[in-house]
Design a protein around this motif. Structure first.
Motif, PDB file in Angstrom:
ATOM      1  N   ILE A 152      -4.477  14.500  14.153  1.00  0.00           N
ATOM      2  CA  ILE A 152      -3.032  14.676  13.948  1.00  0.00           C
ATOM      3  C   ILE A 152      -2.262  13.558  14.652  1.00  0.00           C
ATOM      4  CG2 ILE A 152      -1.072  16.179  14.480  1.00  0.00           C
ATOM      5  CD1 ILE A 152      -2.991  18.576  14.028  1.00  0.00           C
ATOM      6  N   ARG A 153      -2.687  13.212  15.868  1.00  0.00           N
ATOM      7  CA  ARG A 153      -2.032  12.092  16.564  1.00  0.00           C
ATOM      8  C   ARG A 153      -2.216  10.787  15.793  1.00  0.00           C
ATOM      9  NH1 ARG A 153      -4.540  14.536  21.042  1.00  0.00           N
ATOM     10  NH2 ARG A 153      -6.122  12.886  21.191  1.00  0.00           N
ATOM     11  N   TYR A 154      -3.393  10.617  15.207  1.00  0.00           N
ATOM     12  CA  TYR A 154      -3.693   9.407  14.432  1.00  0.00           C
ATOM     13  C   TYR A 154      -2.760   9.301  13.221  1.00  0.00           C
ATOM     14  CZ  TYR A 154      -6.695   6.093  11.815  1.00  0.00           C
ATOM     15  OH  TYR A 154      -7.198   5.019  11.120  1.00  0.00           O
ATOM     16  N   VAL A 155      -2.593  10.386  12.495  1.00  0.00           N
ATOM     17  CA  VAL A 155      -1.701  10.406  11.327  1.00  0.00           C
ATOM     18  C   VAL A 155      -0.260  10.149  11.769  1.00  0.00           C
ATOM     19  CG1 VAL A 155      -0.816  11.819   9.429  1.00  0.00           C
ATOM     20  CG2 VAL A 155      -3.248  11.947  10.055  1.00  0.00           C
ATOM     21  N   GLU A 156       0.120  10.736  12.900  1.00  0.00           N
ATOM     22  CA  GLU A 156       1.485  10.546  13.407  1.00  0.00           C
ATOM     23  C   GLU A 156       1.755   9.081  13.754  1.00  0.00           C
ATOM     24  OE1 GLU A 156       4.540  13.087  16.154  1.00  0.00           O
ATOM     25  OE2 GLU A 156       2.415  13.063  16.712  1.00  0.00           O
ATOM     26  N   ARG A 157       0.754   8.386  14.272  1.00  0.00           N
ATOM     27  CA  ARG A 157       0.916   6.961  14.568  1.00  0.00           C
ATOM     28  C   ARG A 157       1.177   6.163  13.289  1.00  0.00           C
ATOM     29  NH1 ARG A 157      -4.453   5.714  17.090  1.00  0.00           N
ATOM     30  NH2 ARG A 157      -3.724   3.566  17.024  1.00  0.00           N
ATOM     31  N   TYR A 158       0.557   6.569  12.189  1.00  0.00           N
ATOM     32  CA  TYR A 158       0.827   5.901  10.913  1.00  0.00           C
ATOM     33  C   TYR A 158       2.265   6.164  10.459  1.00  0.00           C
ATOM     34  CZ  TYR A 158      -3.699   3.911   9.746  1.00  0.00           C
ATOM     35  OH  TYR A 158      -4.813   3.117   9.731  1.00  0.00           O
ATOM     36  N   ALA A 159       2.725   7.389  10.632  1.00  0.00           N
ATOM     37  CA  ALA A 159       4.108   7.702  10.258  1.00  0.00           C
ATOM     38  C   ALA A 159       5.091   6.847  11.059  1.00  0.00           C
ATOM     39  CB  ALA A 159       4.380   9.190  10.485  1.00  0.00           C
ATOM     40  N   GLU A 160       4.818   6.727  12.340  1.00  0.00           N
ATOM     41  CA  GLU A 160       5.707   5.943  13.207  1.00  0.00           C
ATOM     42  C   GLU A 160       5.677   4.461  12.850  1.00  0.00           C
ATOM     43  OE1 GLU A 160       4.237   6.928  17.045  1.00  0.00           O
ATOM     44  OE2 GLU A 160       5.184   8.924  17.081  1.00  0.00           O
ATOM     45  N   GLU A 161       4.479   3.932  12.644  1.00  0.00           N
ATOM     46  CA  GLU A 161       4.353   2.503  12.329  1.00  0.00           C
ATOM     47  C   GLU A 161       5.023   2.180  10.995  1.00  0.00           C
ATOM     48  OE1 GLU A 161       3.416  -1.524  12.488  1.00  0.00           O
ATOM     49  OE2 GLU A 161       3.394   0.005  14.071  1.00  0.00           O
ATOM     50  N   ALA A 162       4.824   3.022  10.004  1.00  0.00           N
ATOM     51  CA  ALA A 162       5.460   2.779   8.703  1.00  0.00           C
ATOM     52  C   ALA A 162       6.981   2.842   8.827  1.00  0.00           C
ATOM     53  CB  ALA A 162       4.959   3.793   7.679  1.00  0.00           C
ATOM     54  N   LYS A 186      10.090  -2.316   1.473  1.00  0.00           N
ATOM     55  CA  LYS A 186      10.802  -1.377   2.349  1.00  0.00           C
ATOM     56  C   LYS A 186      10.690   0.059   1.815  1.00  0.00           C
ATOM     57  CE  LYS A 186      15.402  -0.608   4.368  1.00  0.00           C
ATOM     58  NZ  LYS A 186      15.102  -0.974   5.759  1.00  0.00           N
ATOM     59  N   ALA A 187      10.867   0.200   0.508  1.00  0.00           N
ATOM     60  CA  ALA A 187      10.787   1.530  -0.109  1.00  0.00           C
ATOM     61  C   ALA A 187       9.385   2.113   0.027  1.00  0.00           C
ATOM     62  CB  ALA A 187      11.190   1.443  -1.581  1.00  0.00           C
ATOM     63  N   ILE A 188       8.385   1.257  -0.095  1.00  0.00           N
ATOM     64  CA  ILE A 188       7.002   1.730   0.050  1.00  0.00           C
ATOM     65  C   ILE A 188       6.748   2.194   1.478  1.00  0.00           C
ATOM     66  CG2 ILE A 188       4.576   1.021   0.026  1.00  0.00           C
ATOM     67  CD1 ILE A 188       5.257  -0.799  -2.349  1.00  0.00           C
ATOM     68  N   TYR A 189       7.196   1.399   2.458  1.00  0.00           N
ATOM     69  CA  TYR A 189       7.027   1.802   3.855  1.00  0.00           C
ATOM     70  C   TYR A 189       7.711   3.145   4.128  1.00  0.00           C
ATOM     71  CZ  TYR A 189       5.226  -2.829   5.246  1.00  0.00           C
ATOM     72  OH  TYR A 189       4.474  -3.965   5.393  1.00  0.00           O
ATOM     73  N   GLU A 190       8.885   3.326   3.575  1.00  0.00           N
ATOM     74  CA  GLU A 190       9.611   4.588   3.775  1.00  0.00           C
ATOM     75  C   GLU A 190       8.847   5.754   3.166  1.00  0.00           C
ATOM     76  OE1 GLU A 190      14.235   2.884   3.906  1.00  0.00           O
ATOM     77  OE2 GLU A 190      13.343   3.551   2.004  1.00  0.00           O
ATOM     78  N   SER A 191       8.258   5.511   2.000  1.00  0.00           N
ATOM     79  CA  SER A 191       7.463   6.546   1.347  1.00  0.00           C
ATOM     80  C   SER A 191       6.237   6.902   2.183  1.00  0.00           C
ATOM     81  CB  SER A 191       7.040   6.073  -0.045  1.00  0.00           C
ATOM     82  OG  SER A 191       6.100   6.956  -0.617  1.00  0.00           O
ATOM     83  N   VAL A 192       5.567   5.877   2.709  1.00  0.00           N
ATOM     84  CA  VAL A 192       4.387   6.104   3.553  1.00  0.00           C
ATOM     85  C   VAL A 192       4.778   6.909   4.790  1.00  0.00           C
ATOM     86  CG1 VAL A 192       2.703   4.968   5.062  1.00  0.00           C
ATOM     87  CG2 VAL A 192       3.115   4.084   2.755  1.00  0.00           C
ATOM     88  N   SER A 193       5.876   6.531   5.415  1.00  0.00           N
ATOM     89  CA  SER A 193       6.321   7.235   6.619  1.00  0.00           C
ATOM     90  C   SER A 193       6.606   8.705   6.317  1.00  0.00           C
ATOM     91  CB  SER A 193       7.565   6.559   7.191  1.00  0.00           C
ATOM     92  OG  SER A 193       7.956   7.180   8.395  1.00  0.00           O
ATOM     93  N   ARG A 194       7.284   8.985   5.199  1.00  0.00           N
ATOM     94  CA  ARG A 194       7.584  10.375   4.825  1.00  0.00           C
ATOM     95  C   ARG A 194       6.306  11.166   4.579  1.00  0.00           C
ATOM     96  NH1 ARG A 194      11.548   7.940   1.643  1.00  0.00           N
ATOM     97  NH2 ARG A 194      10.209   8.132  -0.197  1.00  0.00           N
ATOM     98  N   SER A 195       5.380  10.557   3.821  1.00  0.00           N
ATOM     99  CA  SER A 195       4.130  11.254   3.502  1.00  0.00           C
ATOM    100  C   SER A 195       3.354  11.590   4.770  1.00  0.00           C
ATOM    101  CB  SER A 195       3.263  10.392   2.580  1.00  0.00           C
ATOM    102  OG  SER A 195       3.828  10.262   1.305  1.00  0.00           O
ATOM    103  N   GLU A 198       0.834  -1.204   0.000  1.00  0.00           N
ATOM    104  CA  GLU A 198       0.000   0.000   0.000  1.00  0.00           C
ATOM    105  C   GLU A 198       0.867   1.252   0.000  1.00  0.00           C
ATOM    106  OE1 GLU A 198      -4.167  -0.773   2.327  1.00  0.00           O
ATOM    107  OE2 GLU A 198      -2.436  -0.215   3.527  1.00  0.00           O
ATOM    108  N   LYS A 199       0.568   2.151  -0.915  1.00  0.00           N
ATOM    109  CA  LYS A 199       1.186   3.473  -0.886  1.00  0.00           C
ATOM    110  C   LYS A 199       0.258   4.503  -0.241  1.00  0.00           C
ATOM    111  CE  LYS A 199       4.230   2.750  -4.865  1.00  0.00           C
ATOM    112  NZ  LYS A 199       4.648   3.237  -6.203  1.00  0.00           N
ATOM    113  N   ILE A 200      -1.042   4.166  -0.201  1.00  0.00           N
ATOM    114  CA  ILE A 200      -2.038   4.982   0.497  1.00  0.00           C
ATOM    115  C   ILE A 200      -2.568   4.117   1.639  1.00  0.00           C
ATOM    116  CG2 ILE A 200      -4.238   6.202   0.313  1.00  0.00           C
ATOM    117  CD1 ILE A 200      -3.638   6.484  -2.707  1.00  0.00           C
ATOM    118  N   VAL A 201      -2.433   4.603   2.872  1.00  0.00           N
ATOM    119  CA  VAL A 201      -2.730   3.748   4.024  1.00  0.00           C
ATOM    120  C   VAL A 201      -3.909   4.297   4.819  1.00  0.00           C
ATOM    121  CG1 VAL A 201      -0.366   2.907   4.211  1.00  0.00           C
ATOM    122  CG2 VAL A 201      -1.045   4.971   5.479  1.00  0.00           C
ATOM    123  N   GLY A 202      -4.462   3.401   5.645  1.00  0.00           N
ATOM    124  CA  GLY A 202      -5.505   3.795   6.577  1.00  0.00           C
ATOM    125  C   GLY A 202      -6.823   3.112   6.299  1.00  0.00           C
ATOM    126  N   GLU A 203      -7.428   2.564   7.345  1.00  0.00           N
ATOM    127  CA  GLU A 203      -8.766   2.002   7.295  1.00  0.00           C
ATOM    128  C   GLU A 203      -9.281   1.942   8.725  1.00  0.00           C
ATOM    129  OE1 GLU A 203      -7.584  -1.613   5.334  1.00  0.00           O
ATOM    130  OE2 GLU A 203      -7.699  -2.790   7.192  1.00  0.00           O
TER     131      GLU A 203
END
Length: 754
Positions: free
Chosen positions: A209-219, A232-241, A118-123
């Motif tokens: 904002i905390r919710y989005v930050e948790r996604y950055a941390e998990e990715a 790995k590259a996808i996870y890094e991209s998700v974390s940056r976004s 996934e390059k677009i995350v969240g559900e």
């Protein structure tokens, strides 16, 4: 025939497979409490749709499955922290701050979900009404039952179209700064009401904002632990976004899509139903900027939009239409957005807005997609009629131009209205039944006297609806404020009022679906001709026949059944249909809500027609109690015997700029199309003619009803699991629909020729 012009990558194939599995395993289903909800849009139990779990959830044997139309993913159990909700621990109150505190706790305890590739995350897996008490006070319940007895009802939840450009411009941190600015302003004015609302908005925004930050941390954690270079590259991209979205507005096309997905999650946790506007206008600046930088091409953009669709295919986006200068608004993203659907096919809720100056190549392509995939996507709608109807209602030109197809049959001025679209119901057959009873008892012998009493009964029914709705509007911003939606509306934050409140947005015209209009009009015509004009039967005989469901009166029923019917281009019955619809429209327009706006009719009702028959009983058009009613403004099943074009001519005798929607439903048999010509050729020609005649919306399925009947009896066959149909205004996998919905669908006319 569902061949696509675009090939899915291996990554999208994987994501698409999961998306289909969620539907096939009933993880996307949405429920209502009972048949009364379908008919009156109010169940008398849950405040809106039926919560899947929790204290107010209906039992599995009671609830009705609308289909795989939910953004929520079912994980098979209740919210694990429901008993720890702040309102249950520290006390419940109907206030925005109490609501916001629950929301923040709920989101803080909702799990982060990231899937490989996934390059677009969240559900999300639960909605807030599964954990927080959601009921209106008893006074509202009493008014609801009163309205239902008269033939009306409704709920109030979502069903508007936020302007996502606000969030895309500001980002979450910018929205938070805006909230704090106006909060301080209202505090200095000593306006406690607005100050407390904005305190609640601040709590909600901080939790997102905390919710989005948790996604950055998990990715980021997953990227560190991943050995596969691609993943790995996808996870890094998700974390940056996600990391960027915590502090800033989206800066790339991918980040814009990610922001939209987070917004959808954040606001659909509060409630199901919003549309999301004009995707091609929202994303164009991001697309062009990234292309100019050399970091995006058309193929990648198409794949990313397809991925957003796979996150939740029920998100109503639209393309086309006109710009502020009323010129054609088609652009590169219009093409890419429809191409992304073409690549996936199947379930989706997109719309393309036609107008007389639309890019002919784009329009030809959109019609080709409708014809090839054959499941009503994208929905074809008439921008010019939609805009005209908004202007007629009283919208300013600056609001009406930015109209967006936003749900089943409805459309919105983006970010400028909250109008209860598709959530209220008027059942005029009930006033007709009372009129027949009164006329029989009082020996009315004159058609004009009969019609005068019908007007009185209809007026009493609409008054009951108005009283109920106004009480709901009084309580709604306290009981269930839609704070996240308010972030992307023009007015709520500035005015310190929830989008559901008075004086929050520019337009609040209450929209009312009208159920069974063709049955009503066919019935009125038969009564006038057979009882008042020809005097072949009496009102006493009619009342008895309807009470007994035509028992021992088959000859009489056939007389009523064989009278001219709407849908065959018959001037006499069509003229009466226009007259009755005009009466309903004018009566609703005379009524006003507490927000200062009038009511207006929609010639549509999403599924009430399937269950209303036994509840309402037999009708004077010759219909028996066990039969469904007509769907929306479409002719009653099997009565339009002259073909598509005469049906269309009847349908378009109504001026749809005077109403708030009315979809034309067509089920074409595959044999309808010559094998040597593209299906899109016919779709385009018919749609052009239909829209030129003033029609507002086309839902077109290409199906073999015989195949659907077999699918209904053998739902486990693999070849049937992927069949998607445009049911009324929404799409669903046929075999996962409620059985009664299926039975109604297979009774529809399956055109094999014009």
């Amino acid at each position: 025939m569902k061949n696509t012009l675009f090939k899915k990558s291996g990554r999208i194939e994987r994501l698409h497979k999961r998306n289909l599995e969620l539907a096939q395993h009933h993880k996307r289903d949405i429920y209502v409490d009972n048949p009364e909800f379908l008919v009156y849009h109010w169940s008398g139990k849950a405040a809106t749709f039926s919560p899947a779990t929790g204290d107010t959830a209906a039992s599995e044997s009671e609830r009705i499955n609308l289909g795989d139309h939910n953004c929520r993913i079912d994980v098979g159990g209740p919210f694990p922290f429901a008993k720890e909700m702040p309102s249950k621990v520290s006390g419940f109150s109907n206030t925005p701050i109490n609501f916001a505190t629950d929301y923040a706790f709920f989101l803080d305890h909702s799990p982060v979900a990231i899937h490989p590739y996934e390059k677009i995350v969240g559900e999300f897996y639960w909605q807030l009404d599964e954990a927080r008490y959601f009921k209106y006070p008893q006074e509202n319940q009493d008014l609801g039952f009163k309205a239902r007895e008269m033939g009306a009802g409704g709920m109030s939840l979502t069903h508007t179209c936020p302007d996502l450009s606000i969030g895309l411009d500001l980002g979450w941190n910018g929205i938070l700064k805006k909230i704090r600015h106006y909060k301080e302003q209202y505090q200095s004015f000593d306006n406690q009401y607005s100050y407390e609302y904005l305190c609640a908005a601040e709590i909600v925004c901080e939790s997102i904002i905390r919710y989005v930050e948790r996604y950055a941390e998990e990715a980021g954690i997953r990227a560190k632990n991943e050995s596969d270079p691609e993943i790995k590259a996808i996870y890094e991209s998700v974390s940056r976004s996600c990391r960027n979205l915590v502090s800033n507005a989206p800066s790339t096309f991918l980040e814009a899509l990610q922001w939209i997905n987070f917004f959808q999650i954040a606001e659909r946790i509060i409630g199901h139903g919003n549309g999301y506007g004009r995707m091609d206008q929202l994303l164009l600046r991001f697309y062009r900027a990234d292309v100019e930088k050399g970091i995006l091409n058309k193929d990648t953009a198409r794949e990313l939009i397809a991925e957003l669709y796979l996150k939740y295919g029920g998100n109503y986006f639209c393309f086309g239409g006109r710009d502020k200068e009323l010129k054609d608004a088609t652009n590169e993203v219009s093409w890419i957005g429809v191409e992304a659907y073409d690549m996936l096919g199947g379930y989706n809720q997109l719309g393309v807005m036609w107008h007389s100056d639309i890019d002919p190549d784009f329009w030809e392509y959109a019609c080709d997609v409708v014809g090839r995939h054959g499941c009503g996507a994208p929905t074809l709608v008439n921008y010019d009629v939609m805009r005209a109807s908004e202007l007629r209602s009283g919208y300013k030109e600056e609001d009406a131009w930015n109209i967006a197809y936003s749900g089943c049959q409805w459309y919105c001025s983006v970010g400028k209205e909250y109008s209860d679209q598709d959530t209220n119901s008027l059942v005029p057959i009930q006033p007709l039944q009372r009129t027949i009873r009164y006329a029989a008892q009082n020996k009315l012998s004159d058609w004009d006297a009969f019609m005068a009493h019908f007007r009185r009964e209809l007026d009493a029914t609409t008054d009951a609806l108005v009283e109920f709705k106004n009480n709901t509007y009084k309580w709604q911003p306290k009981v269930w404020p839609e704070i996240v939606t308010s972030f992307c509306m023009h007015g709520p934050i500035e005015n310190g009022r929830d989008v559901t409140d008075v004086r929050a947005v520019a337009n609040n015209y209450t929209s009312v679906n009208v159920l069974g209009v063709p049955n009503l009009c066919d019935s009125m015509f038969a009564i006038r001709e057979l009882i008042f004009k020809d005097k072949k039967y009496t009102l006493d005989e009619l009342e008895e026949a309807l009470t007994t469901n035509w028992e021992d009166r088959e000859i009489m029923r056939q007389d009523f059944l064989n009278m001219p019917k709407f849908g065959n281009d018959n001037a006499s019955v069509d003229d009466m249909t226009v007259e009755i619809c005009t009466l309903i429209r004018k009566m609703l327009e005379e009524k006003h809500n507490i927000k200062g706006f009038h009511f207006r009719p929609s010639l549509f009702q999403f599924m009430g027609h399937t269950y209303a028959g036994p509840m309402l009983g037999a009708t004077p058009d010759g219909r028996k109690a066990e039969e469904p009613l007509a769907h929306g403004m479409n002719p009653m099943h099997g009565r339009n015997k002259e073909g598509i074009l005469p049906t269309m001519r009847s349908f378009t005798k109504l001026n749809y700029s005077e109403y708030q929607g009315g979809s034309f439903q067509i089920e074409l048999h595959p044999s309808f199309f010559p094998e040597d010509k593209p299906r899109g050729t016919f779709v385009r020609a018919f749609a052009n003619h239909f829209f030129t005649c003033g029609g507002v919306q086309i839902n077109l399925n290409v199906v073999d009803i015989a195949t659907l009947e077999d699918a209904m009896h053998h739902p486990d066959k693999d070849e049937y699991k992927g069949i998607v149909v445009k049911v009324t205004g929404y799409s669903a996998h046929f075999v996962f629909m409620d059985k009664q919905f299926q039975q109604e669908f297979v009774k529809r006319v399956n055109y094999q020729n014009l």
